[in-house]
Design a protein around this motif. Structure first.
Motif, PDB file in Angstrom:
ATOM      1  N   TRP A   1       2.293   8.014 -14.639  1.00  0.00           N
ATOM      2  CA  TRP A   1       2.008   6.720 -14.033  1.00  0.00           C
ATOM      3  C   TRP A   1       0.832   6.033 -14.730  1.00  0.00           C
ATOM      4  CZ3 TRP A   1       5.326   5.214 -10.180  1.00  0.00           C
ATOM      5  CH2 TRP A   1       6.090   6.228  -9.580  1.00  0.00           C
ATOM      6  N   LYS A   2       0.905   4.712 -14.789  1.00  0.00           N
ATOM      7  CA  LYS A   2      -0.171   3.897 -15.358  1.00  0.00           C
ATOM      8  C   LYS A   2      -0.679   2.933 -14.291  1.00  0.00           C
ATOM      9  CE  LYS A   2      -1.076   0.343 -18.863  1.00  0.00           C
ATOM     10  NZ  LYS A   2      -0.485  -0.482 -19.947  1.00  0.00           N
ATOM     11  N   ARG A   3      -2.007   2.908 -14.105  1.00  0.00           N
ATOM     12  CA  ARG A   3      -2.578   1.951 -13.150  1.00  0.00           C
ATOM     13  C   ARG A   3      -2.513   0.551 -13.747  1.00  0.00           C
ATOM     14  NH1 ARG A   3      -8.538   0.921 -11.646  1.00  0.00           N
ATOM     15  NH2 ARG A   3      -8.991   2.703 -12.996  1.00  0.00           N
ATOM     16  N   VAL A   4      -1.894  -0.377 -13.007  1.00  0.00           N
ATOM     17  CA  VAL A   4      -1.724  -1.740 -13.507  1.00  0.00           C
ATOM     18  C   VAL A   4      -2.531  -2.764 -12.715  1.00  0.00           C
ATOM     19  CG1 VAL A   4       0.513  -1.356 -14.592  1.00  0.00           C
ATOM     20  CG2 VAL A   4       0.423  -1.929 -12.161  1.00  0.00           C
ATOM     21  N   TYR A   5      -2.867  -2.444 -11.466  1.00  0.00           N
ATOM     22  CA  TYR A   5      -3.678  -3.350 -10.652  1.00  0.00           C
ATOM     23  C   TYR A   5      -4.645  -2.550  -9.793  1.00  0.00           C
ATOM     24  CZ  TYR A   5      -0.171  -6.932 -11.726  1.00  0.00           C
ATOM     25  OH  TYR A   5       0.673  -7.794 -12.373  1.00  0.00           O
ATOM     26  N   GLU A   6      -5.754  -3.200  -9.447  1.00  0.00           N
ATOM     27  CA  GLU A   6      -6.693  -2.656  -8.474  1.00  0.00           C
ATOM     28  C   GLU A   6      -6.926  -3.719  -7.409  1.00  0.00           C
ATOM     29  OE1 GLU A   6     -11.272  -0.932  -8.236  1.00  0.00           O
ATOM     30  OE2 GLU A   6     -10.048  -0.615 -10.036  1.00  0.00           O
TER      31      GLU A   6
ATOM     32  N   ASP B   1      -9.034  -9.203  -3.032  1.00  0.00           N
ATOM     33  CA  ASP B   1      -9.058  -9.499  -4.463  1.00  0.00           C
ATOM     34  C   ASP B   1      -8.159  -8.513  -5.196  1.00  0.00           C
ATOM     35  OD1 ASP B   1      -9.745 -10.759  -6.806  1.00  0.00           O
ATOM     36  OD2 ASP B   1     -11.572  -9.588  -7.116  1.00  0.00           O
ATOM     37  N   THR B   2      -7.445  -9.009  -6.207  1.00  0.00           N
ATOM     38  CA  THR B   2      -6.584  -8.171  -7.037  1.00  0.00           C
ATOM     39  C   THR B   2      -6.956  -8.369  -8.495  1.00  0.00           C
ATOM     40  OG1 THR B   2      -4.745  -8.321  -5.458  1.00  0.00           O
ATOM     41  CG2 THR B   2      -4.217  -7.643  -7.708  1.00  0.00           C
ATOM     42  N   THR B   3      -7.139  -7.260  -9.210  1.00  0.00           N
ATOM     43  CA  THR B   3      -7.546  -7.306 -10.608  1.00  0.00           C
ATOM     44  C   THR B   3      -6.550  -6.536 -11.452  1.00  0.00           C
ATOM     45  OG1 THR B   3      -9.872  -7.325  -9.909  1.00  0.00           O
ATOM     46  CG2 THR B   3      -9.411  -6.837 -12.230  1.00  0.00           C
ATOM     47  N   SER B   4      -6.104  -7.144 -12.552  1.00  0.00           N
ATOM     48  CA  SER B   4      -5.232  -6.434 -13.487  1.00  0.00           C
ATOM     49  C   SER B   4      -6.083  -5.607 -14.439  1.00  0.00           C
ATOM     50  CB  SER B   4      -4.366  -7.413 -14.275  1.00  0.00           C
ATOM     51  OG  SER B   4      -5.174  -8.261 -15.069  1.00  0.00           O
ATOM     52  N   LEU B   5      -5.463  -4.614 -15.078  1.00  0.00           N
ATOM     53  CA  LEU B   5      -6.185  -3.730 -15.988  1.00  0.00           C
ATOM     54  C   LEU B   5      -5.581  -3.811 -17.384  1.00  0.00           C
ATOM     55  CD1 LEU B   5      -6.946  -2.434 -13.135  1.00  0.00           C
ATOM     56  CD2 LEU B   5      -7.353  -0.361 -14.450  1.00  0.00           C
ATOM     57  N   PRO B   6      -6.162  -4.611 -18.285  1.00  0.00           N
ATOM     58  CA  PRO B   6      -5.680  -4.643 -19.673  1.00  0.00           C
ATOM     59  C   PRO B   6      -5.883  -3.282 -20.335  1.00  0.00           C
ATOM     60  CG  PRO B   6      -7.142  -6.501 -19.191  1.00  0.00           C
ATOM     61  CD  PRO B   6      -7.265  -5.545 -18.057  1.00  0.00           C
TER      62      PRO B   6
ATOM     63  N   ARG C   1     -10.081   0.673  -1.212  1.00  0.00           N
ATOM     64  CA  ARG C   1      -9.687   0.429  -2.601  1.00  0.00           C
ATOM     65  C   ARG C   1      -8.222   0.793  -2.772  1.00  0.00           C
ATOM     66  NH1 ARG C   1     -11.042   4.134  -7.718  1.00  0.00           N
ATOM     67  NH2 ARG C   1     -10.945   2.629  -9.420  1.00  0.00           N
ATOM     68  N   GLY C   2      -7.456  -0.140  -3.306  1.00  0.00           N
ATOM     69  CA  GLY C   2      -6.045   0.103  -3.557  1.00  0.00           C
ATOM     70  C   GLY C   2      -5.756   0.146  -5.044  1.00  0.00           C
ATOM     71  N   LEU C   3      -4.933   1.097  -5.461  1.00  0.00           N
ATOM     72  CA  LEU C   3      -4.525   1.226  -6.857  1.00  0.00           C
ATOM     73  C   LEU C   3      -3.008   1.130  -6.925  1.00  0.00           C
ATOM     74  CD1 LEU C   3      -6.769   4.253  -7.941  1.00  0.00           C
ATOM     75  CD2 LEU C   3      -7.318   1.813  -8.020  1.00  0.00           C
ATOM     76  N   VAL C   4      -2.522   0.266  -7.805  1.00  0.00           N
ATOM     77  CA  VAL C   4      -1.085   0.103  -7.996  1.00  0.00           C
ATOM     78  C   VAL C   4      -0.697   0.795  -9.297  1.00  0.00           C
ATOM     79  CG1 VAL C   4       0.824  -1.507  -8.278  1.00  0.00           C
ATOM     80  CG2 VAL C   4      -1.083  -2.086  -6.753  1.00  0.00           C
ATOM     81  N   TYR C   5       0.247   1.732  -9.202  1.00  0.00           N
ATOM     82  CA  TYR C   5       0.693   2.498 -10.363  1.00  0.00           C
ATOM     83  C   TYR C   5       2.145   2.170 -10.694  1.00  0.00           C
ATOM     84  CZ  TYR C   5      -3.433   5.522 -10.184  1.00  0.00           C
ATOM     85  OH  TYR C   5      -4.707   6.008 -10.211  1.00  0.00           O
TER      86      TYR C   5
END
Length: 308
Positions: free
Chosen positions: A177-182, A192-197, A300-304
């Motif tokens: 899995w890769k984290r794509v959003y926090e 607030d939602t932040t993407s992870l380049p 804290r939420g992490l989207v994978y």
């Protein structure tokens, strides 16, 4: 396991490797390599033949740990001992990348990211050579529950591993899995939602059979003289309770800036979990506290996203 017993078992394994291959499906090595492996010692070689070994438990550093996982076409490893006391981070190292296995004797790893000294070294190597990864062509011995690897042709040592058993039945969360959003939460509401380049932070996680490992490479975010440049990684176990939408993780130890260690099943974190589909899920830790802009985070939420 004593040094003598371990050495004898390795000799038996190496001698019988050829016979085992005759009895096994010729294609089964592609399946047999998958899963979590625990490094238990180091084999000393002479002309490619094992002449001695030293188990971690009987060495001068009995608390050394190293775990490795192969899943799909990805590899990840972590240890608590490859470190430099002068580095701004104080934990061990870890690596992440792709792999190709050609037989029970040959495997290539293409390492692209990491934590600790491995992450810093990979960053320097890629920048200096304008490459996306560093290649290791390895001589290996893959048997039934045993695995050794010689990292370079001229090496006189090989890492020796034993297969770790599954702790939980297979489930939909097994995978890479890769984290794509926090997502930042305040009073259980997303604010607030932040993407992870990937060129700034790469957070990869492997979950399989009740064990997990993750690596967060921050070499694109921090400066080399900052602790954050070492990133952080971790290893532990998990239990997925789909009926109650809960994921329980039990962290044990880590790398980079993660230096704490806990006994198995003693350090529990509870996540609320939502599967959007089989390839995307959200995990929320409502015990997390931090700051986000002008808000004090209470979760804290992490989207994978699944890596295929």
């Amino acid at each position: 396991m004593s040094k003598k017993i371990l050495f004898v078992s390795i000799l038996i394994f190496l001698v019988s490797c050829g016979n085992n291959q005759k009895n096994q499906n010729v294609d089964s090595y592609e399946e047999d390599i998958l899963g979590f492996w625990n490094r238990v010692g180091t084999i000393q070689l002479m002309n490619g033949i094992a002449i001695d070994t030293l188990s971690f438990t009987n060495s001068e550093n009995p608390n050394n740990k190293q775990i490795k996982v192969y899943l799909n076409d990805r590899v990840m490893w972590i240890n608590n001992f490859w470190k430099d006391s002068t580095a701004p981070w104080k934990g061990g190292s870890g690596g992440y990348g792709k792999f190709n296995i050609y037989s029970r004797d040959s495997l290539t790893e293409l390492m692209s990211h990491g934590t600790g000294l491995m992450g810093a070294g990979l960053k320097q190597y890629k920048d200096e050579n304008s490459l996306q990864s560093q290649t290791w062509n390895m001589s290996i011995n893959l048997g039934d529950g045993f695995y050794s690897q010689k990292n370079r042709p001229e090496s006189e040592f090989a890492e020796y591993y034993e297969k770790l058993p599954d702790l939980e039945p297979k489930s939909r969360i097994d995978g890479v899995w890769k984290r794509v959003y926090e997502i930042a939460y305040v009073n259980e509401k997303p604010v607030d939602t932040t993407s992870l380049p990937s060129d700034v932070i790469l957070d990869m996680k492997v979950m399989y059979g009740g064990r997990y490992m993750y690596q967060v490479d921050q070499t694109g975010l921090a400066d080399p003289d900052e602790p954050g440049y070492g990133g952080y990684g971790g290893y532990g176990s998990y239990v997925l309770d789909e009926d109650n939408n809960k994921l329980y993780e039990y962290g044990e130890w880590g790398s980079g800036t993660f230096t704490a260690e806990s006994e198995p099943k003693s350090n529990k974190t509870t996540h609320e979990i939502t599967f959007y589909n089989d390839d995307l899920f959200l995990q929320i830790d409502n015990s997390f506290e931090g700051n986000n802009s002008n808000n004090k985070m209470t979760g804290r939420g992490l989207v994978y996203k699944r890596v295929k």
